[in-house]
Enzyme design. Structure first.
Site, PDB file in Angstrom:
ATOM      1  N   THR A 121       0.819  -1.217   0.000  1.00 20.29           N
ATOM      2  CA  THR A 121       0.000   0.000   0.000  1.00 20.29           C
ATOM      3  C   THR A 121       0.855   1.272   0.000  1.00 20.29           C
ATOM      4  O   THR A 121       1.855   1.347   0.711  1.00 20.29           O
ATOM      5  CB  THR A 121      -0.934   0.011   1.227  1.00 20.29           C
ATOM      6  OG1 THR A 121      -1.663  -1.211   1.242  1.00 20.29           O
ATOM      7  CG2 THR A 121      -1.903   1.174   1.189  1.00 20.29           C
ATOM      8  N   THR A 127      -6.374   1.538  -3.173  1.00 23.48           N
ATOM      9  CA  THR A 127      -6.551   0.130  -3.542  1.00 23.48           C
ATOM     10  C   THR A 127      -6.105  -0.137  -4.982  1.00 23.48           C
ATOM     11  O   THR A 127      -5.905  -1.281  -5.364  1.00 23.48           O
ATOM     12  CB  THR A 127      -8.040  -0.258  -3.374  1.00 23.48           C
ATOM     13  OG1 THR A 127      -8.469   0.171  -2.082  1.00 23.48           O
ATOM     14  CG2 THR A 127      -8.231  -1.750  -3.456  1.00 23.48           C
ATOM     15  N   GLU A 241      -4.087 -14.999   2.621  1.00 29.30           N
ATOM     16  CA  GLU A 241      -4.250 -13.938   3.612  1.00 29.30           C
ATOM     17  C   GLU A 241      -5.729 -13.727   3.951  1.00 29.30           C
ATOM     18  O   GLU A 241      -6.108 -13.624   5.118  1.00 29.30           O
ATOM     19  CB  GLU A 241      -3.651 -12.636   3.068  1.00 29.30           C
ATOM     20  CG  GLU A 241      -3.689 -11.502   4.066  1.00 29.30           C
ATOM     21  CD  GLU A 241      -3.037 -10.231   3.521  1.00 29.30           C
ATOM     22  OE1 GLU A 241      -3.418  -9.778   2.420  1.00 29.30           O
ATOM     23  OE2 GLU A 241      -2.152  -9.685   4.196  1.00 29.30           O
TER      24      GLU A 241
HETATM   25  C1  LIG Z   1      -4.072  -1.174  10.571  1.00 24.69           C
HETATM   26  C2  LIG Z   1      -3.745  -1.385   9.122  1.00 24.69           C
HETATM   27  C3  LIG Z   1      -2.739  -2.270   8.766  1.00 24.69           C
HETATM   28  C4  LIG Z   1      -2.393  -2.436   7.429  1.00 24.69           C
HETATM   29  N1  LIG Z   1      -1.314  -3.246   7.100  1.00 24.69           N
HETATM   30  C5  LIG Z   1      -0.876  -3.266   5.819  1.00 24.69           C
HETATM   31  C6  LIG Z   1       0.341  -3.940   5.472  1.00 24.69           C
HETATM   32  O1  LIG Z   1       0.994  -4.558   6.328  1.00 24.69           O
HETATM   33  N2  LIG Z   1       0.787  -3.863   4.192  1.00 24.69           N
HETATM   34  C7  LIG Z   1       0.106  -3.185   3.228  1.00 24.69           C
HETATM   35  O2  LIG Z   1       0.566  -3.171   2.082  1.00 24.69           O
HETATM   36  N3  LIG Z   1      -1.074  -2.552   3.505  1.00 24.69           N
HETATM   37  C8  LIG Z   1      -1.560  -2.569   4.782  1.00 24.69           C
HETATM   38  N4  LIG Z   1      -2.732  -1.884   5.078  1.00 24.69           N
HETATM   39  C9  LIG Z   1      -3.425  -1.154   4.035  1.00 24.69           C
HETATM   40  C10 LIG Z   1      -4.780  -1.747   3.658  1.00 24.69           C
HETATM   41  O3  LIG Z   1      -4.584  -2.914   2.894  1.00 24.69           O
HETATM   42  C11 LIG Z   1      -5.563  -0.672   2.934  1.00 24.69           C
HETATM   43  O4  LIG Z   1      -5.845   0.363   3.860  1.00 24.69           O
HETATM   44  C12 LIG Z   1      -6.846  -1.200   2.361  1.00 24.69           C
HETATM   45  O5  LIG Z   1      -6.577  -2.125   1.330  1.00 24.69           O
HETATM   46  C13 LIG Z   1      -7.708  -0.071   1.786  1.00 24.69           C
HETATM   47  O6  LIG Z   1      -6.936   0.724   0.936  1.00 24.69           O
HETATM   48  P1  LIG Z   1      -6.859   2.322   1.135  1.00 24.69           P
HETATM   49  O7  LIG Z   1      -6.647   2.592   2.582  1.00 24.69           O
HETATM   50  O8  LIG Z   1      -5.863   2.848   0.199  1.00 24.69           O
HETATM   51  O9  LIG Z   1      -8.306   2.820   0.769  1.00 24.69           O
HETATM   52  P2  LIG Z   1      -8.780   3.467  -0.604  1.00 24.69           P
HETATM   53  O10 LIG Z   1      -8.427   2.585  -1.756  1.00 24.69           O
HETATM   54  O11 LIG Z   1      -8.345   4.872  -0.638  1.00 24.69           O
HETATM   55  O12 LIG Z   1     -10.362   3.386  -0.418  1.00 24.69           O
HETATM   56  C14 LIG Z   1     -11.070   4.237   0.509  1.00 24.69           C
HETATM   57  C15 LIG Z   1     -12.510   3.755   0.564  1.00 24.69           C
HETATM   58  O13 LIG Z   1     -13.099   3.861  -0.733  1.00 24.69           O
HETATM   59  C16 LIG Z   1     -13.603   2.610  -1.142  1.00 24.69           C
HETATM   60  N5  LIG Z   1     -13.384   2.454  -2.583  1.00 24.69           N
HETATM   61  C17 LIG Z   1     -12.247   2.687  -3.290  1.00 24.69           C
HETATM   62  N6  LIG Z   1     -12.447   2.407  -4.582  1.00 24.69           N
HETATM   63  C18 LIG Z   1     -13.714   1.978  -4.707  1.00 24.69           C
HETATM   64  C19 LIG Z   1     -14.513   1.515  -5.802  1.00 24.69           C
HETATM   65  N7  LIG Z   1     -14.018   1.457  -7.040  1.00 24.69           N
HETATM   66  N8  LIG Z   1     -15.786   1.162  -5.557  1.00 24.69           N
HETATM   67  C20 LIG Z   1     -16.303   1.247  -4.303  1.00 24.69           C
HETATM   68  N9  LIG Z   1     -15.613   1.658  -3.244  1.00 24.69           N
HETATM   69  C21 LIG Z   1     -14.325   2.019  -3.434  1.00 24.69           C
HETATM   70  C22 LIG Z   1     -12.865   1.566  -0.342  1.00 24.69           C
HETATM   71  O14 LIG Z   1     -13.618   0.383  -0.193  1.00 24.69           O
HETATM   72  C23 LIG Z   1     -12.629   2.296   0.980  1.00 24.69           C
HETATM   73  O15 LIG Z   1     -13.741   2.099   1.820  1.00 24.69           O
HETATM   74  C24 LIG Z   1      -3.120  -1.749   6.425  1.00 24.69           C
HETATM   75  C25 LIG Z   1      -4.164  -0.894   6.794  1.00 24.69           C
HETATM   76  C26 LIG Z   1      -4.465  -0.692   8.108  1.00 24.69           C
HETATM   77  C27 LIG Z   1      -5.568   0.270   8.472  1.00 24.69           C
END
Ligand SMILES: Cc1cc2nc3c(=O)[nH]c(=O)nc-3n(C[C@H](O)[C@H](O)[C@H](O)COP(=O)(O)OP(=O)(O)OC[C@H]3O[C@@H](n4cnc5c(N)ncnc54)[C@H](O)[C@@H]3O)c2cc1C
Length: 383
Positions: A121, A127, A241
């Site tokens: 990330t 995402t 995972e």
């Molecule tokens: C405590 C914690 C630990 C983590 N550990 C790791 C780790 O070890 N390694 C790592 O790589 N990542 C890690 N992550 C990251 C995690 O995988 C991401 O936070 C998660 O996949 C969501 O991505 P984002 O935060 O970028 O949200 P975004 O992609 O910015 O999305 C924000 C919101 O919009 C929604 N959304 C986005 N696009 C769409 C769409 N096309 N249609 C509908 N809804 C949408 C999403 O569902 C979400 O609710 C961690 C996160 C947390 C909070």
């Protein structure tokens, strides 16, 4: 994962008994790392169950790993500090060279080498992983890495990191996910030489960080498999995972249900146990039913995975249903406890915060739904 791997579950329960709510509560308050718990899990061999026997592990399947993590959560603990040590090595195992596997897997199996940082990330890509900006550029016998990751959990408690970086621009490939490569980065050598880590304080005690790469040189043989195919290599690991995180959610749900059942039996208000009121007992029963149903999907996904069958839909559904069941149970449990649900000493508020994570990570609920809509139901891609 009910009534399966009963011997393993009994051993996990015995181990977890040494780490009661007070242990987790104190760490939560201090944002401390559960070193003693992780050491005990390592010593018991629970973190190396997925590593083949040839490399020093016990060669068990995802079902056994799921049983372990479910049980940790069911006893009130949290696997987040060490669960990645179980499965991040899967990419190395499936796609690494013989030399890489021989060099790292025995140490990982023994717990001497910690591979529990998984850096995908980034702050700006969200995402949409194809938009990551961290680059690795080949320079002689090295790659030079520049960029930034966010939410890289456990980076301060890991020796190795699995890193996804761009080795070719997004526009250069046939597909957006082409041109990304995966590296096994030795953090011990890199720290202070282009790699820096900054802790990221969060709602839960998850030891998560921001990681910065500034002209970091890593040996060319850190690359896993072929250049440009990294995203594909990671995909196999994502199902594992999702199944394991779903098992943790099931464990949480069962903890909440048992906690609520006990409290509803003991707490007397208006001269009767609150659990005598249908308004209290029905939500407990409903959460129980949802958890049992979700668990069936976790079992199905794990069985398919262990049988080598495709399980993308089932792994995603397991994660979705288990995360929903645990959140439903968390809300029910807090409500059952009334005001005391907010008191730290009951552990409900801590578990409530912790289980909320599963709606967002490792993949958010909407993205699971979008996967099912598009890839299983054949609906038009919505994004
Ligand atoms: C405590 C914690 C630990 C983590 N550990 C790791 C780790 O070890 N390694 C790592 O790589 N990542 C890690 N992550 C990251 C995690 O995988 C991401 O936070 C998660 O996949 C969501 O991505 P984002 O935060 O970028 O949200 P975004 O992609 O910015 O999305 C924000 C919101 O919009 C929604 N959304 C986005 N696009 C769409 C769409 N096309 N249609 C509908 N809804 C949408 C999403 O569902 C979400 O609710 C961690 C996160 C947390 C909070």
């Amino acid at each position: 994962m009910m009534e399966t791997y009963e011997d393993i579950r009994a051993s996990v329960r015995a181990l977890a008994a040494g780490f009661p709510g007070e242990y987790w509560r104190t760490l939560d308050r201090e944002r401390g790392y559960p070193t003693a718990f992780v050491q005990a899990m390592t010593k018991a061999g629970f973190l190396s169950v997925l590593i083949p026997e040839d490399y020093g592990g016990s060669g068990l399947g995802i079902g056994a790993a799921a049983a372990i993590l479910e049980e940790v959560h069911k006893q009130g603990g949290n696997g987040g500090a060490c669960h990645a040590q179980m499965y991040v090595m899967g990419t190395l195992l499936r796609h690494g060279s013989e030399a890489q596997k021989a060099a790292y897997l025995p140490g990982i199996a023994a717990g001497e080498l910690r591979l529990q940082a998984f850096a995908v990330t980034e702050p700006t890509s969200g995402t949409d992983t194809s938009r990551i900006r961290t680059t690795a550029v080949r320079d002689g016998d090295a790659y030079v890495v520049n960029g930034q990751k966010v939410w890289t959990s456990r980076a301060e408690h890991s020796d190795l990191m699995l890193l996804l970086a761009r080795t070719a621009p997004r526009e250069a490939g046939e597909k957006p996910h082409d041109g990304m490569s995966v590296f096994l980065l030795d953090m011990r050598q890199a720290l202070g030489h282009g790699l820096s880590i900054r802790p990221l304080r969060a709602m839960i005690n998850h030891h998560t960080t921001e990681v910065f790469f500034d002209e970091l040189r890593i040996p060319a043989d850190s690359l896993i498999g072929e250049e440009g195919r990294g995203f594909r290599y990671l995909l196999d690991g994502l199902n594992a995972e999702r199944i394991l995180i779903a098992a943790e959610a099931i464990g949480d749900a069962r903890w909440f249900i048992e906690k609520a059942r006990t409290y509803a039996t003991e707490r007397v208000v208006f001269d009767r146990p609150i659990g005598q009121n249908q308004g209290i007992q029905f939500p407990i029963a409903r959460a129980y039913a949802a958890t049992e149903a979700a668990d069936l999907m976790v079992n199905k996904a794990a069985a398919l995975f262990d049988g080598g069958a495709a399980c993308g839909a089932e792994a995603n559904m397991a994660k979705l249903l288990a995360a929903d069941a645990s959140w439903q149970a968390a809300d029910m449990c807090l409500q059952t406890h009334g005001g005391f649900g907010f008191a730290e000493e009951y552990d409900v508020e801590r578990k409530f915060r912790e289980t909320r994570l599963f709606q967002v990570a490792p993949i958010s609920t909407n993205l699971v739904l979008a996967y099912l809509a598009e890839h299983v139901l054949g609906l038009p891609r919505s994004y």
